[in-house]
Write a protein that holds these residues in place. Structure first.
Motif, mmCIF file in Angstrom:
data_model
loop_
_atom_site.group_PDB
_atom_site.id
_atom_site.type_symbol
_atom_site.label_atom_id
_atom_site.label_comp_id
_atom_site.label_asym_id
_atom_site.label_seq_id
_atom_site.Cartn_x
_atom_site.Cartn_y
_atom_site.Cartn_z
ATOM 1 N N ARG A 142 46.771 54.640 30.591
ATOM 2 C CA ARG A 142 45.407 54.237 30.234
ATOM 3 C C ARG A 142 45.283 52.723 30.158
ATOM 4 O O ARG A 142 44.277 52.148 30.618
ATOM 5 N N GLU A 143 46.274 52.051 29.585
ATOM 6 C CA GLU A 143 46.215 50.595 29.461
ATOM 7 C C GLU A 143 46.185 49.922 30.832
ATOM 8 O O GLU A 143 45.497 48.910 31.025
ATOM 9 N N PHE A 144 46.929 50.474 31.778
ATOM 10 C CA PHE A 144 46.923 49.931 33.139
ATOM 11 C C PHE A 144 45.531 50.019 33.750
ATOM 12 O O PHE A 144 44.999 49.023 34.271
ATOM 13 N N PHE A 145 44.924 51.202 33.676
ATOM 14 C CA PHE A 145 43.610 51.374 34.297
ATOM 15 C C PHE A 145 42.518 50.638 33.524
ATOM 16 O O PHE A 145 41.551 50.156 34.127
ATOM 17 N N ARG A 146 42.675 50.521 32.211
ATOM 18 C CA ARG A 146 41.706 49.744 31.439
ATOM 19 C C ARG A 146 41.730 48.276 31.867
ATOM 20 O O ARG A 146 40.680 47.651 32.082
ATOM 21 N N ALA A 147 42.932 47.731 32.016
ATOM 22 C CA ALA A 147 43.058 46.342 32.446
ATOM 23 C C ALA A 147 42.548 46.161 33.871
ATOM 24 O O ALA A 147 41.861 45.180 34.179
ATOM 25 N N LEU A 148 42.884 47.094 34.746
ATOM 26 C CA LEU A 148 42.455 46.996 36.144
ATOM 27 C C LEU A 148 40.933 47.021 36.257
ATOM 28 O O LEU A 148 40.338 46.175 36.936
ATOM 29 N N THR A 149 40.301 47.985 35.596
ATOM 30 C CA THR A 149 38.843 48.093 35.713
ATOM 31 C C THR A 149 38.149 46.867 35.123
ATOM 32 O O THR A 149 37.173 46.364 35.704
ATOM 33 N N THR A 150 38.647 46.368 34.008
ATOM 34 C CA THR A 150 38.046 45.191 33.374
ATOM 35 C C THR A 150 38.088 43.984 34.297
ATOM 36 O O THR A 150 37.088 43.271 34.465
ATOM 37 N N HIS A 151 39.224 43.759 34.933
ATOM 38 C CA HIS A 151 39.402 42.545 35.724
ATOM 39 C C HIS A 151 38.953 42.705 37.172
ATOM 40 O O HIS A 151 38.706 41.696 37.860
ATOM 41 N N ALA A 152 38.815 43.936 37.644
ATOM 42 C CA ALA A 152 38.236 44.170 38.971
ATOM 43 C C ALA A 152 36.719 44.264 38.900
ATOM 44 O O ALA A 152 36.043 44.267 39.935
ATOM 45 N N ASN A 153 36.184 44.380 37.685
ATOM 46 C CA ASN A 153 34.741 44.544 37.483
ATOM 47 C C ASN A 153 34.219 45.798 38.195
ATOM 48 O O ASN A 153 33.207 45.758 38.898
#
Length: 201
Positions: A142-153
């Motif tokens: 979850r932390e990986f995808f949370r970070a990815l979505t936040t920074h990929a917008n």
């Protein structure tokens, strides 16, 4: 062709902190080259699945404080990969914008939905039975995808529909996300913006 030429959807990002050093190279229109080393073999395997089924070229190297645990490395990989996806997506290139699929892995079934929305939002409904898969903590998925979505917008929804084997569930998540990302980022002949606002944000 220059990597900075119009229509080339390519990005290189390097990020260094006191906890990690990460370099990511992404080509959204590749699909044949994958060179991934994070120090967490199971995580490498998942990223390979994402890139293969997402039909993107992905180079990712990470050195992190794994003597503490895997959290910083996994989360920071998400940050840098997200930044690279955002950089590679040119606002002037028309894309499909939306992608979704159900992806099975034996008894496991996962729904993944992607919207290249300009807004980093994660909807995540996945439960694991085990704390770790190899050297990857399941809570870090979850932390990986949370970070990815936040920074990929981008907006991403990941939902476990079925599954008993955590390896199968996790693999289905990364495959499904890759497939949905591939659909959403495909170029289209559509004229104008994919948003009624005139731009994606």
């Amino acid at each position: 062709m220059s990597k900075s030429a119009p229509g080339v959807r390519y990005a290189e990002i390097y990020r260094e902190t006191s906890e990690t050093r990460i370099q990511v190279v992404v080509d959204l229109d590749g699909g044949t080259r994958r060179d991934i080393s994070t120090g967490i073999p199971f995580f490498d395997h998942m990223l390979m699945q994402l890139a293969f089924h997402g039909q993107i070229d992905l180079g990712l190297s990470a050195e992190g404080d794994l003597e503490i645990d895997d959290h910083h490395t996994v989360e920071d990989c998400g940050i840098v990969l997200g930044q690279a996806i955002a950089q590679a997506l040119d606002q002037d290139t028309p894309i499909v914008r939306y992608g979704s699929n159900h992806t099975p892995m034996d008894e496991a079934l996962v729904l993944a939905v992607v919207d290249i929305s300009g807004r980093g939002v994660l909807g995540y409904n996945v439960e694991f039975n085990r704390d770790k898969l190899g050297g990857l903590s399941t809570e870090c998925v979850r932390e990986f995808f949370r970070a990815l979505t936040t920074h990929a917008n981008i907006t991403v929804h990941l939902h476990k529909i079925a599954g008993e084997n955590d390896h199968h569930v996790c693999e289905a998540i990364f495959k499904a996300f890759g497939r949905a990302l591939s659909q959403a980022t495909r170029t289209t002949e559509r004229r104008g913006s994919t948003s009624t606002k005139g731009k994606r944000d």
